[in-house]
Write a protein that holds these residues in place. Structure first.
Motif, PDB file in Angstrom:
ATOM      1  N   GLN A  79      21.328  52.312  43.341  1.00  0.00           N
ATOM      2  CA  GLN A  79      21.611  51.089  42.605  1.00  0.00           C
ATOM      3  C   GLN A  79      21.093  49.869  43.365  1.00  0.00           C
ATOM      4  O   GLN A  79      20.522  48.957  42.767  1.00  0.00           O
ATOM      5  N   THR A  80      21.319  49.855  44.654  1.00  0.00           N
ATOM      6  CA  THR A  80      20.896  48.718  45.463  1.00  0.00           C
ATOM      7  C   THR A  80      19.387  48.538  45.420  1.00  0.00           C
ATOM      8  O   THR A  80      18.887  47.415  45.266  1.00  0.00           O
ATOM      9  N   GLU A  81      18.648  49.620  45.578  1.00  0.00           N
ATOM     10  CA  GLU A  81      17.193  49.529  45.541  1.00  0.00           C
ATOM     11  C   GLU A  81      16.706  49.095  44.167  1.00  0.00           C
ATOM     12  O   GLU A  81      15.764  48.303  44.047  1.00  0.00           O
ATOM     13  N   ALA A  82      17.348  49.644  43.114  1.00  0.00           N
ATOM     14  CA  ALA A  82      16.974  49.238  41.751  1.00  0.00           C
ATOM     15  C   ALA A  82      17.229  47.749  41.560  1.00  0.00           C
ATOM     16  O   ALA A  82      16.398  47.025  41.014  1.00  0.00           O
ATOM     17  N   TYR A  83      18.379  47.297  42.021  1.00  0.00           N
ATOM     18  CA  TYR A  83      18.714  45.883  41.880  1.00  0.00           C
ATOM     19  C   TYR A  83      17.710  45.000  42.617  1.00  0.00           C
ATOM     20  O   TYR A  83      17.274  43.965  42.098  1.00  0.00           O
ATOM     21  N   ARG A  84      17.322  45.440  43.807  1.00  0.00           N
ATOM     22  CA  ARG A  84      16.363  44.664  44.585  1.00  0.00           C
ATOM     23  C   ARG A  84      15.047  44.513  43.817  1.00  0.00           C
ATOM     24  O   ARG A  84      14.433  43.448  43.806  1.00  0.00           O
ATOM     25  N   ARG A  85      14.588  45.590  43.168  1.00  0.00           N
ATOM     26  CA  ARG A  85      13.330  45.540  42.400  1.00  0.00           C
ATOM     27  C   ARG A  85      13.485  44.707  41.133  1.00  0.00           C
ATOM     28  O   ARG A  85      12.606  43.926  40.787  1.00  0.00           O
ATOM     29  N   TRP A  86      14.614  44.897  40.460  1.00  0.00           N
ATOM     30  CA  TRP A  86      14.777  44.250  39.162  1.00  0.00           C
ATOM     31  C   TRP A  86      14.958  42.745  39.271  1.00  0.00           C
ATOM     32  O   TRP A  86      14.724  42.021  38.295  1.00  0.00           O
ATOM     33  N   THR A  87      15.388  42.248  40.423  1.00  0.00           N
ATOM     34  CA  THR A  87      15.520  40.796  40.572  1.00  0.00           C
ATOM     35  C   THR A  87      14.176  40.087  40.452  1.00  0.00           C
ATOM     36  O   THR A  87      14.132  38.873  40.230  1.00  0.00           O
ATOM     37  N   GLN A  88      13.096  40.842  40.576  1.00  0.00           N
ATOM     38  CA  GLN A  88      11.758  40.235  40.477  1.00  0.00           C
ATOM     39  C   GLN A  88      11.236  40.209  39.038  1.00  0.00           C
ATOM     40  O   GLN A  88      10.175  39.648  38.782  1.00  0.00           O
ATOM     41  N   SER A 136      12.427  40.886  30.039  1.00  0.00           N
ATOM     42  CA  SER A 136      12.259  42.300  30.379  1.00  0.00           C
ATOM     43  C   SER A 136      13.596  42.917  30.778  1.00  0.00           C
ATOM     44  O   SER A 136      13.912  44.056  30.401  1.00  0.00           O
ATOM     45  N   LEU A 137      14.385  42.174  31.523  1.00  0.00           N
ATOM     46  CA  LEU A 137      15.695  42.668  31.951  1.00  0.00           C
ATOM     47  C   LEU A 137      16.610  42.906  30.752  1.00  0.00           C
ATOM     48  O   LEU A 137      17.325  43.913  30.701  1.00  0.00           O
ATOM     49  N   ILE A 183      21.825  40.262  36.197  1.00  0.00           N
ATOM     50  CA  ILE A 183      20.749  39.491  36.831  1.00  0.00           C
ATOM     51  C   ILE A 183      20.281  38.372  35.903  1.00  0.00           C
ATOM     52  O   ILE A 183      20.117  37.219  36.321  1.00  0.00           O
ATOM     53  N   ALA A 184      20.072  38.722  34.620  1.00  0.00           N
ATOM     54  CA  ALA A 184      19.597  37.719  33.664  1.00  0.00           C
ATOM     55  C   ALA A 184      20.615  36.602  33.474  1.00  0.00           C
ATOM     56  O   ALA A 184      20.264  35.415  33.459  1.00  0.00           O
ATOM     57  N   ALA A 185      21.895  36.957  33.339  1.00  0.00           N
ATOM     58  CA  ALA A 185      22.931  35.954  33.091  1.00  0.00           C
ATOM     59  C   ALA A 185      23.130  35.046  34.290  1.00  0.00           C
ATOM     60  O   ALA A 185      23.342  33.830  34.138  1.00  0.00           O
ATOM     61  N   SER A 186      23.050  35.612  35.498  1.00  0.00           N
ATOM     62  CA  SER A 186      23.353  34.840  36.707  1.00  0.00           C
ATOM     63  C   SER A 186      22.266  33.828  37.054  1.00  0.00           C
ATOM     64  O   SER A 186      22.445  33.008  37.963  1.00  0.00           O
ATOM     65  N   ARG A 187      21.163  33.839  36.350  1.00  0.00           N
ATOM     66  CA  ARG A 187      20.084  32.886  36.623  1.00  0.00           C
ATOM     67  C   ARG A 187      20.326  31.512  36.008  1.00  0.00           C
ATOM     68  O   ARG A 187      19.538  30.585  36.208  1.00  0.00           O
TER      69      ARG A 187
END
Length: 351
Positions: free
Chosen positions: A23-32, A37-38, A61-65
């Motif tokens: 999950q952590t690695e996925a989150y790290r990638r998806w923040t970019q 797309s998210l 991620i999308a909401a927190s932006r």
């Protein structure tokens, strides 16, 4: 036992958490990734692929932006992120308080940009309707009816035909539960006049429930039968088919024809199990227990009552486990956020 007829197309899937490192690695990638797309990824994960955990990551991620300085389009995407979080909490985690909190965030954003509020009102209505069904109290249903009426007019103003149609269907169901079907006459007339090509299913729903209320049971059954031809059966429309069988079961129950009522409820149960509608299964177990009791089959009545209690306990336990896992992963997300911020700070300092 009232049957839930929230005609929101959804997949009620069990939570399947991956390992924290994954999950952590996925989150790290998806923040970019960009927000659109998210949101698309989150919808596929949560609604189609039975991975609500991954969907929650994307939507979060999308909401927190969100920032007040964003463009209108960017704020719209943040609101969609919060609505996605509502979906996961409401349909996948059964955490209505968290679902409500995310809707409040979505409402604040949509009000500020003047669009998307129709869908937010629709989801508020669904939340209150569910609370009413679970508590047995009618006051939440009154709030749900008010939100569905707001959603109808706001969705019409925004040109959101999907939300408008769902608001009408749920409005009809709740007004029947409250014995206030005459209160939606204005919306019904407008719907019939302005959306004739899309109104057949909902108008037949209104006719069937109204006739059942008036004791015109044969006419009610005929209206529900005609609903079968008002849409194209598919997996995505399974909830519509479910609602038809459930309503026919209710009519036969009122007629005292418990054999046919059980047959219709069993058809609805088959659909609920096929698409993992756990909320509907809970309602149907209770209904089948009552029907078999009325028929004098105490053994089967007890079987379905036991099924009802077991599923209710499993959903409660599931919610508790999901809450613990969610807190754990939210902590992981915050940790990665701090790492990314530190990396960005070091990059700027090195320039």
């Amino acid at each position: 036992m009232r049957l839930k007829c929230l005609l929101l197309i959804c997949s009620l899937a069990m939570l399947s958490w991956a390992q924290p490192v994954t999950q952590t690695e996925a989150y790290r990638r998806w923040t970019q990734l960009p927000s659109d797309s998210l949101i698309n990824m989150g919808s596929r994960f949560a609604e189609l692929q039975n991975h609500p955990d991954s969907g929650l990551v994307c939507f979060t991620i999308a909401a927190s932006r969100f920032k007040p300085s964003m463009t209108r389009a960017q704020k719209r995407q943040c609101a969609q992120g919060y609505i996605g979080k509502w979906y996961v909490y409401f349909f996948c985690y059964y955490d209505h308080s968290q679902a409500f909190e995310n809707l409040l965030h979505a409402q604040e954003i949509t009000e500020s940009i003047g669009e998307g509020l129709g869908r937010v009102y629709l989801n508020f209505g669904a939340t209150y309707q569910t609370l009413s069904e679970q508590s047995g109290e009618l006051r939440p249903d009154s709030l749900a009816l008010d939100y569905y009426q707001k959603s109808y007019w706001q969705s019409k103003h925004e040109g959101d035909s999907a939300s408008l149609g769902m608001a009408m269907a749920n409005m009809i169901t709740v007004s029947h539960t409250l014995n206030r079907m005459d209160d939606i006459g204005r919306e019904l007339h407008d719907y019939q006049q302005n959306f004739p090509s899309a109104s057949q299913f909902n108008l037949l729903l209104y006719q069937g429930l109204k006739m059942m209320q008036q004791g015109r049971y044969s006419e009610a059954l005929a209206a529900f039968d005609r609903q079968m031809t008002a849409f194209t059966p598919s997996l995505g429309n399974a909830r519509y088919l479910y609602s038809i069988y459930a309503n026919k079961a209710r009519v036969y129950d009122k007629m005292g024809d418990y054999g046919h009522a059980i047959a219709m409820a069993s058809q609805a149960q088959e659909i609920a199990e096929q698409i993992e509608m756990k909320d509907a299964r809970l309602e149907l177990y209770g209904m089948l227990g009552d029907l078999y009791s009325k028929k004098g089959d105490t053994q089967r009545a007890q079987h379905y009552r036991n099924q009802y209690l077991q599923l209710k306990d499993s959903l409660l336990n599931y919610h508790q486990v999901a809450s613990v896992d969610e807190l754990r992963f939210m902590g992981e997300m915050k940790r990665v956020d701090k790492q990314l911020q530190d990396m960005e700070h070091e990059r700027r300092e090195g320039k």
